[in-house]
Design an enzyme around this catalytic site. Structure first.
Site, PDB file in Angstrom:
ATOM      1  N   GLY A 131     -22.131 -15.225 -23.102  1.00 58.25           N
ATOM      2  CA  GLY A 131     -20.981 -15.880 -23.346  1.00 58.25           C
ATOM      3  C   GLY A 131     -20.397 -16.486 -22.376  1.00 58.25           C
ATOM      4  CE1 TYR A 144     -11.039 -13.763  -7.487  1.00 55.05           C
ATOM      5  CE2 TYR A 144     -13.165 -13.110  -7.807  1.00 55.05           C
ATOM      6  CZ  TYR A 144     -11.953 -12.711  -7.388  1.00 55.05           C
ATOM      7  OH  TYR A 144     -11.756 -11.509  -6.598  1.00 55.05           O
ATOM      8  CE1 TYR A 190      -4.330  -1.053  -0.353  1.00 48.33           C
ATOM      9  CE2 TYR A 190      -3.307  -3.012   0.716  1.00 48.33           C
ATOM     10  CZ  TYR A 190      -4.344  -2.350  -0.100  1.00 48.33           C
ATOM     11  OH  TYR A 190      -5.577  -3.225  -0.411  1.00 48.33           O
ATOM     12  CD  GLU A 201      -6.482  -6.178   0.492  1.00 47.87           C
ATOM     13  OE1 GLU A 201      -5.516  -5.920   0.806  1.00 47.87           O
ATOM     14  OE2 GLU A 201      -7.247  -5.131  -0.230  1.00 47.87           O
TER      15      GLU A 201
END
EC number: 1.14.12.17
Length: 408
Positions: A277, A190, A95, A137
């Site tokens: 798609g 994902y 960062y 995070e």
């Protein structure tokens, strides 16, 4: 908390920053890659080449500055970006690199207008947002590591099966080399593929998990990507996976990430999934997981494709339709091949319209999830707006500033 002075200054400079946002972000990436080449591996250079990454960052900066006095509005976007950062392995130590190069880029572009007072305010605003990201995070990393079978970083998987799904899409079935357990994932998430490309070093790639969450494997279904611009190469990793990765090969994967998800067991309202798609992959995982965990749920699945050669998962979509009376599917081709319509390979031709959604789905009460190419996304977003579907009933996955979905 941010000081009142910083909030006032940021609000005052927002119009000027917005007018120069893409110039600032282009300069930012140029500076950062020159000064800190070690971070270049986090960025897909194809998106740099087309300007997509610069536009996305510009949109994020403008959104943050606009809502600097009410950052809670940005929490959904923070979650999406935090999940993406974790998938790439970004840590707290990165960062300051971003912050210093962003400040210098603003000074380069704004010149004398970037007074010391403005620079201090922007630095404070950036530090405040960075702390939010670092905290979220860190929590995601902890959640991943503590999940049954979970891990941080990469883990070696074996390709146990490779299956062509269409002329342009291939599925890869993946199991851990160590034969250990797989952590559960949320349908729509994902995983990150880390490939040591033989010719061109490149960043990791995210691919949606496309199978039911209850399976003893992970499955990704990858479209062979053509070049995004005339002077750019074809998709490096997608083509390498298609041509260079076979059954028995090993690849390194990061754990599941992403916030475009659904809890299949908690579905109470009708769910409408609209895929364009390769955007079918996360939605197919959602559909299969809902049917497995909640067979009484009302499910409507619309798949838009060019034609039968490029439509992926035609058989699996047909199987969904046979899962029960509560499951409805519709396939639409916008460029059908000779014989596609006669053979019943699609239910309709053309494009998804407001009238189709109005007549075929319970739009007044349903939850909508959609994913696909940008023009497709713009069209679906406009259709749902025209129907008056409340934003809180709409979820989508889109790379780029949200404002780009508005014009259709």
């Amino acid at each position: 908390m941010l000081s009142d002075k910083t909030i006032r200054i940021v609000k005052e400079i927002t119009p000027l920053v917005a007018a120069n946002a893409e110039t600032i972000t282009r300069r930012f990436y140029q500076r950062m890659f020159e000064a800190n080449p070690e971070v270049k591996s986090f960025f897909n250079q194809a998106h740099q080449h087309t300007g997509g990454q610069q536009k996305a960052l510009a949109g994020a900066i403008c959104a943050y500055f606009t809502h600097i006095d009410n950052p809670a509005v940005l929490m959904p976007a923070v979650e999406m970006i935090a999940q993406k950062h974790v998938s790439l392995g970004i840590k707290a130590e990165h960062y300051p690199i971003v912050g210093s190069n962003l400040i210098e880029a603003i000074k380069d572009v704004m010149g004398d207008a970037a007074t010391d007072e403005i620079v201090e305010a922007v630095a404070e605003a950036y530090g405040f947002l960075a702390d939010i990201f670092i905290g979220r995070e860190g929590a995601i990393y902890d959640e991943q590591a503590s999940a049954p079978g979970g891990w941080n970083g990469t883990r070696t998987f074996v390709v146990t099966k490779k299956v062509p799904e269409s002329d342009v899409v291939t599925s890869f079935y993946l199991k851990p080399e160590d034969e250990g357990p797989l952590p559960p994932f949320k349908p729509g998430q994902y995983i990150t593929v880390h490939i040591d490309h033989p010719h061109t070093p490149t960043s990791p790639r995210n691919y949606s998990l496309s199978d039911c969450a209850s399976q003893p494997h992970y499955r990704i279904s990858v479209k062979r990507e053509e070049r995004l611009a005339a002077d750019a190469p074809d998709g490096l990793i997608s083509n390498h996976l298609h041509d260079g990765i076979e059954e028995g090969h090993r690849i390194e994967l990061g754990p599941p990430c992403g916030e475009f998800t659904i809890d299949p067991a908690a579905v109470a309202k009708p769910v409408v999934l609209i895929a364009g798609g390769i955007g079918v992959t996360p939605l197919l995982s959602m559909a299969k997981s809902i049917i497995h965990a909640n067979p009484d749920a009302k499910l409507y699945f619309i798949q838009a494709a060019r034609n039968s050669k490029v439509q992926a998962f035609a058989d699996e979509l047909g199987n969904l339709a046979e899962a029960g009376p509560n499951v409805n599917t519709k396939v639409i081709y916008d460029a059908p091949l000779a014989g596609d319509v006669e053979a019943g390979k699609c239910d309709d031709t053309g494009f998804i319209t407001t009238e189709l959604i109005r007549s075929w789905t319970p739009f007044s009460e349903a939850e909508f999830y959609f994913c696909g190419p940008k023009p497709f996304m713009q069209n679906i977003h406009a259709c749902l707006n025209e129907l008056g579907v409340d934003e809180h009933r709409v979820r989508y996955e889109f790379f780029g500033p949200k404002e780009e979905l508005q014009p259709a």
